[in-house]
Design a protein around this motif. Structure first.
Motif, PDB file in Angstrom:
ATOM      1  N   MET A  55      60.204 -25.702 -42.438  1.00 50.05           N
ATOM      2  CA  MET A  55      58.856 -26.231 -42.587  1.00 50.05           C
ATOM      3  C   MET A  55      57.877 -25.161 -42.134  1.00 50.05           C
ATOM      4  N   THR A  56      56.982 -24.744 -43.012  1.00 51.25           N
ATOM      5  CA  THR A  56      55.955 -23.764 -42.653  1.00 51.25           C
ATOM      6  C   THR A  56      54.604 -24.440 -42.821  1.00 51.25           C
ATOM      7  N   ARG A  57      53.904 -24.570 -41.718  1.00 52.69           N
ATOM      8  CA  ARG A  57      52.593 -25.218 -41.724  1.00 52.69           C
ATOM      9  C   ARG A  57      51.567 -24.252 -41.158  1.00 52.69           C
ATOM     10  N   ALA A  58      50.322 -24.421 -41.567  1.00 59.02           N
ATOM     11  CA  ALA A  58      49.277 -23.507 -41.095  1.00 59.02           C
ATOM     12  C   ALA A  58      47.934 -24.207 -41.071  1.00 59.02           C
ATOM     13  N   LEU A  59      47.044 -23.660 -40.259  1.00 58.34           N
ATOM     14  CA  LEU A  59      45.680 -24.152 -40.250  1.00 58.34           C
ATOM     15  C   LEU A  59      44.746 -23.084 -39.727  1.00 58.34           C
ATOM     16  N   SER A  60      43.507 -23.193 -40.157  1.00 55.09           N
ATOM     17  CA  SER A  60      42.446 -22.318 -39.663  1.00 55.09           C
ATOM     18  C   SER A  60      41.758 -23.044 -38.522  1.00 55.09           C
ATOM     19  N   ILE A  61      41.432 -22.299 -37.479  1.00 52.79           N
ATOM     20  CA  ILE A  61      40.825 -22.877 -36.284  1.00 52.79           C
ATOM     21  C   ILE A  61      39.502 -22.164 -36.041  1.00 52.79           C
ATOM     22  N   ALA A  62      38.470 -22.933 -35.779  1.00 54.00           N
ATOM     23  CA  ALA A  62      37.136 -22.356 -35.570  1.00 54.00           C
ATOM     24  C   ALA A  62      36.956 -21.883 -34.135  1.00 54.00           C
ATOM     25  N   PRO A  65      41.225 -16.122 -31.427  1.00 56.72           N
ATOM     26  CA  PRO A  65      42.588 -16.178 -30.883  1.00 56.72           C
ATOM     27  C   PRO A  65      42.654 -16.226 -29.355  1.00 56.72           C
ATOM     28  N   GLU A  66      41.760 -15.523 -28.670  1.00 53.65           N
ATOM     29  CA  GLU A  66      41.820 -15.529 -27.202  1.00 53.65           C
ATOM     30  C   GLU A  66      41.529 -16.901 -26.603  1.00 53.65           C
ATOM     31  N   MET A  67      40.868 -17.785 -27.357  1.00 55.15           N
ATOM     32  CA  MET A  67      40.641 -19.153 -26.896  1.00 55.15           C
ATOM     33  C   MET A  67      41.794 -20.080 -27.307  1.00 55.15           C
ATOM     34  N   VAL A  68      42.460 -19.759 -28.384  1.00 48.58           N
ATOM     35  CA  VAL A  68      43.552 -20.600 -28.889  1.00 48.58           C
ATOM     36  C   VAL A  68      44.865 -20.303 -28.167  1.00 48.58           C
ATOM     37  N   TRP A  69      45.127 -19.035 -27.880  1.00 51.16           N
ATOM     38  CA  TRP A  69      46.407 -18.636 -27.282  1.00 51.16           C
ATOM     39  C   TRP A  69      46.806 -19.438 -26.046  1.00 51.16           C
ATOM     40  N   GLU A 150      41.007 -14.620 -37.953  1.00 47.51           N
ATOM     41  CA  GLU A 150      40.554 -14.950 -39.311  1.00 47.51           C
ATOM     42  C   GLU A 150      39.039 -15.095 -39.242  1.00 47.51           C
ATOM     43  N   GLY A 151      38.338 -14.069 -39.657  1.00 46.78           N
ATOM     44  CA  GLY A 151      36.881 -14.067 -39.527  1.00 46.78           C
ATOM     45  C   GLY A 151      36.512 -14.160 -38.049  1.00 46.78           C
ATOM     46  N   THR A 152      35.687 -15.153 -37.702  1.00 41.97           N
ATOM     47  CA  THR A 152      35.337 -15.364 -36.289  1.00 41.97           C
ATOM     48  C   THR A 152      36.277 -16.369 -35.624  1.00 41.97           C
ATOM     49  N   GLY A 153      37.242 -16.873 -36.377  1.00 43.81           N
ATOM     50  CA  GLY A 153      38.180 -17.856 -35.860  1.00 43.81           C
ATOM     51  C   GLY A 153      39.613 -17.342 -35.843  1.00 43.81           C
ATOM     52  N   SER A 154      40.546 -18.258 -36.046  1.00 44.54           N
ATOM     53  CA  SER A 154      41.975 -17.938 -35.975  1.00 44.54           C
ATOM     54  C   SER A 154      42.726 -18.633 -37.105  1.00 44.54           C
TER      55      SER A 154
END
Length: 184
Positions: A55-62, A65-69, A150-154
């Motif tokens: 299963m490969t799932r993905a999403l963009s997060i606004a 990366p330093e806030m998501v990690w 990804e741009g300004t997000g992740s």
């Protein structure tokens, strides 16, 4: 007789609904390129049985990366799973904040989803469950998480792969597919 037929129809409809859910959820949010991109855990199951799931799932997060990690780094290590807590966290609520007492991940760390086998700090984690015995089967699982800017997000890509041996291995894998699809 009507009750038996009604149960059969209900079971059949449930099986079709579950199959549709799993089919859609197995690649939820991911692009064709993400579904075939190489991740570290891909090689961990090359010698396994035919009863298998990917299963490969993905999403963009606004958020960058330093806030998501930090959220990924504490996942399943005392902070919960950020899913349906009744199903996968024993009814305890998942954290709604970064938990200060959880240390940074290190290769070899243990969690409910296995051992941390690969780590690229602030970018990728690979969890490995080498063989869990249950219901007359032995199941192996790999959870790869990759975080990219990804741009300004992740962009977060998560691949869960597994295989199972034993007489009910295929059935166990299909059950896992359904439960994980609901929780994802």
């Amino acid at each position: 007789m009507k009750k038996i037929m009604g149960c059969g129809v209900l079971l059949g409809a449930s099986a079709v609904a579950a199959a549709c859910l799993v089919r859609r959820a197995k690649c939820w949010g991911s692009t064709a390129a993400e579904q075939v991109m190489a991740l570290p855990g891909d090689s961990y199951l090359t010698d396994g049985p035919r009863a298998r799931t990917i299963m490969t799932r993905a999403l963009s997060i606004a958020a960058p990366p330093e806030m998501v990690w930090p959220w990924l780094a504490q996942l399943g290590r005392g902070a919960g799973w950020y899913s349906y807590d009744l199903l996968d966290n024993g009814g305890r609520p998942s954290a709604r904040h970064i938990v200060a007492w959880i240390p940074q991940p290190r290769v070899g760390d243990a969690a409910a989803i296995g051992w941390l086998r690969n780590l690229d700090p602030s970018r990728a984690l690979t969890w490995w469950l080498p063989g869990e015995k249950a219901l007359g089967t032995t199941m192996r699982m790999v959870t790869d998480m990759r975080l990219d800017p990804e741009g300004t997000g992740s962009r977060l890509v998560i691949r869960i792969s597994g295989d199972a041996t034993g007489t009910v291995g295929a059935l166990v894998m299909r059950g896992f597919d359904v439960v994980d699809s609901i929780m994802a």
